[in-house]
Write a protein that holds these residues in place. Structure first.
Motif, short mmCIF file in Angstrom:
data_model
loop_
_atom_site.label_atom_id
_atom_site.label_comp_id
_atom_site.label_asym_id
_atom_site.label_seq_id
_atom_site.Cartn_x
_atom_site.Cartn_y
_atom_site.Cartn_z
N PHE A 26 14.62 -11.09 -29.33
CA PHE A 26 14.50 -11.33 -30.78
C PHE A 26 13.13 -11.92 -31.08
O PHE A 26 12.41 -11.48 -31.97
N GLN A 27 12.72 -12.92 -30.27
CA GLN A 27 11.44 -13.58 -30.50
C GLN A 27 10.28 -12.60 -30.29
O GLN A 27 9.27 -12.66 -31.01
N ASP A 28 10.45 -11.67 -29.34
CA ASP A 28 9.40 -10.66 -29.12
C ASP A 28 9.19 -9.83 -30.39
O ASP A 28 8.07 -9.52 -30.77
N LYS A 29 10.32 -9.47 -31.00
CA LYS A 29 10.20 -8.67 -32.25
C LYS A 29 9.44 -9.46 -33.31
O LYS A 29 8.54 -8.94 -33.96
N ILE A 30 9.81 -10.73 -33.44
CA ILE A 30 9.14 -11.58 -34.43
C ILE A 30 7.64 -11.67 -34.11
O ILE A 30 6.80 -11.48 -34.98
N ASP A 31 7.34 -11.91 -32.83
CA ASP A 31 5.93 -12.07 -32.45
C ASP A 31 5.14 -10.80 -32.69
O ASP A 31 3.93 -10.84 -32.94
N ASN A 32 5.82 -9.66 -32.61
CA ASN A 32 5.13 -8.38 -32.84
C ASN A 32 5.24 -7.91 -34.29
O ASN A 32 4.99 -6.74 -34.59
N ASP A 33 5.63 -8.82 -35.17
CA ASP A 33 5.74 -8.51 -36.61
C ASP A 33 6.67 -7.34 -36.92
O ASP A 33 6.43 -6.56 -37.85
N ILE A 34 7.73 -7.21 -36.12
CA ILE A 34 8.74 -6.19 -36.42
C ILE A 34 9.80 -6.88 -37.29
O ILE A 34 10.32 -7.94 -36.93
N LYS A 35 10.09 -6.28 -38.43
CA LYS A 35 11.04 -6.92 -39.36
C LYS A 35 12.44 -6.93 -38.76
O LYS A 35 12.86 -6.00 -38.07
N ILE A 36 13.16 -7.99 -39.07
CA ILE A 36 14.57 -8.11 -38.67
C ILE A 36 15.40 -7.55 -39.82
O ILE A 36 15.17 -7.91 -40.98
N GLU A 37 16.34 -6.67 -39.51
CA GLU A 37 17.17 -6.06 -40.55
C GLU A 37 18.61 -6.55 -40.40
O GLU A 37 19.00 -7.06 -39.35
N PRO A 38 19.42 -6.40 -41.48
CA PRO A 38 20.75 -7.03 -41.49
C PRO A 38 21.63 -6.74 -40.27
O PRO A 38 22.37 -7.61 -39.83
N ARG A 39 21.56 -5.51 -39.72
CA ARG A 39 22.47 -5.21 -38.60
C ARG A 39 21.90 -5.61 -37.24
O ARG A 39 22.55 -5.46 -36.22
N ASP A 40 20.67 -6.09 -37.22
CA ASP A 40 20.07 -6.48 -35.94
C ASP A 40 20.70 -7.78 -35.44
O ASP A 40 21.10 -8.62 -36.25
#
Ligand code: BYC
Length: 330
Positions: A26-40
């Motif tokens: 999850f933190q990797d996604k955040i660090d790579n500026d990938i948006k978090i979506e409701p079903r994630d």
């Protein structure tokens, strides 16, 4: 289910070694500026922090209609009346986008409204101050919406997709709000000596409450560290406050008004304006419910909610009948 919601993540930020594999991904996604979506997948505290912040933001839009709505019938010209009416309507729309964004996190609008009415959720401190005259309406549009824009432009990059998209739309409308406010105060500042005096008085009274909107200093902020690690917040309270001061001081000077804080001075070395700290004891008192208008604001919201019950009931009944007819026809 969300009774404990307002108790959100205030533990210190986890290091990589302390994270579970899911948390690390999850933190990797955040660090790579990938948006978090409701079903994630998301950490429960991320969800709770977002519900707190987005819900509080939604409530602010709706409660924020009250100080201005009060002045629609007393706006000085038909044009000003139309503009103010449109602005106040926009705020309801902003509330709607934000409640909808929060609902994607598993909390209903009814639950959030109930928590607001029971004092378990907050709304922005600024709306607990009165709007005493027409100059205050100009100052609210200019300073309050101006502060909101500074915060919201940054939030367009927030990590949660639905919140970020709501912010993009809100910012477009909010720029019009700030311009109409500045235009209204400009008329007063460049008007008769009495009008100029009213403009000055409004700026003097609303300046510190406006800079309090960004929340406590970073050293006192409970949620900032974790919220910034998760990119829920992309700039800190103090960074945003400084940005607001830097952009607003030249506007005050252009109006020919006195600066509302003797501590405002250009600091060549920092490349920013210095300014005085607001009275933080006043801020904490206001957010505890003891500001000049807290009781009135909540009474007005609860009354509106109760008076609107028949509309909600009617709509629910209409939807239920339509659904029954549809099933019968199939
Ligand atoms: N008012 O850890 P911190 C508009 C609370 S609407 C009340 O720094 P955070 C408009 C905070 O909740 C614009 N409470 O918090 C509408 C926390 O208490 P809890 C509204 C505040 O969340 C209609 C405690 O203080 N904009 O412009 O990391 C007409 C510690 O603070 C305030 C938004 O809502 C406050 N000002 O950062 C016209 C923007 N500040 O919950 C105009 C979205 C702090 O632990 N929100 N608190 O009990 C944010 O960006 C962030 O929530 C904040 C605070 C920067 C405001």
């Amino acid at each position: 289910m969300y009774a404990q919601m307002i108790k959100t993540a205030s533990n210190s930020v986890k290091s990589r070694d302390e994270m579970s594999p899911e948390e690390a991904a999850f933190q990797d996604k955040i660090d790579n500026d990938i948006k978090i979506e409701p079903r994630d997948w998301m950490p429960e505290d991320y969800r709770r922090t977002l519900i707190r912040q987005i819900g509080q933001h939604a409530h602010s839009e709706v409660v924020g209609q009250l100080p201005e709505g009060n002045w629609i019938t007393r706006a000085p010209t038909l044009e000003r009346k139309m503009i103010l009416l449109a602005k106040v309507q926009d705020e309801a729309g902003h509330g709607l986008y934000l409640y909808s964004a929060a609902e994607t996190l598993g909390v209903s609008r009814d639950e959030m409204v109930e928590m607001l009415h029971e004092g378990r959720m907050k709304y922005s401190s600024i709306f607990n101050y009165p709007t005493l005259n027409w100059a205050d309406i100009g100052a609210v549009g200019w300073l309050v919406d101006g502060a909101a824009i500074v915060n919201q432009v940054a939030l367009q990059r927030t990590s949660y997709g639905p919140y970020s998209r709501a912010m993009i739309r809100i910012c477009k409308e909010e720029s019009f709000h700030a311009r109409q406010g500045y235009h209204a105060i400009m008329k007063m500042a460049f008007g008769t000596p009495e009008q100029k005096k009213m403009a000055q008085d409004a700026v003097n009274r609303l300046w510190f409450p406006a800079i309090m909107m960004f929340g406590p200093n970073d050293s006192e902020s409970t949620h900032s560290e974790q919220s910034m690690a998760w990119k829920i917040k992309v700039k800190s309270n103090d960074e945003l406050r400084q940005q607001f001061v830097d952009q607003t001081v030249p506007q005050i000077e252009y109006l020919g008004l006195d600066l509302p804080d003797p501590g405002i001075k250009w600091n060549e070395e920092r490349g920013h304006y210095d300014f005085s700290d607001p009275d933080w004891s006043e801020f904490f008192n206001v957010i505890k419910g003891n500001g000049p208008c807290n009781v009135d604001r909540m009474n007005a919201r609860v009354k509106a909610w109760e008076d609107g019950q028949w509309v909600r009931d009617g709509l629910m009944e209409h939807a239920r009948k339509r659904a029954t007819r549809k099933v019968a026809a199939e």
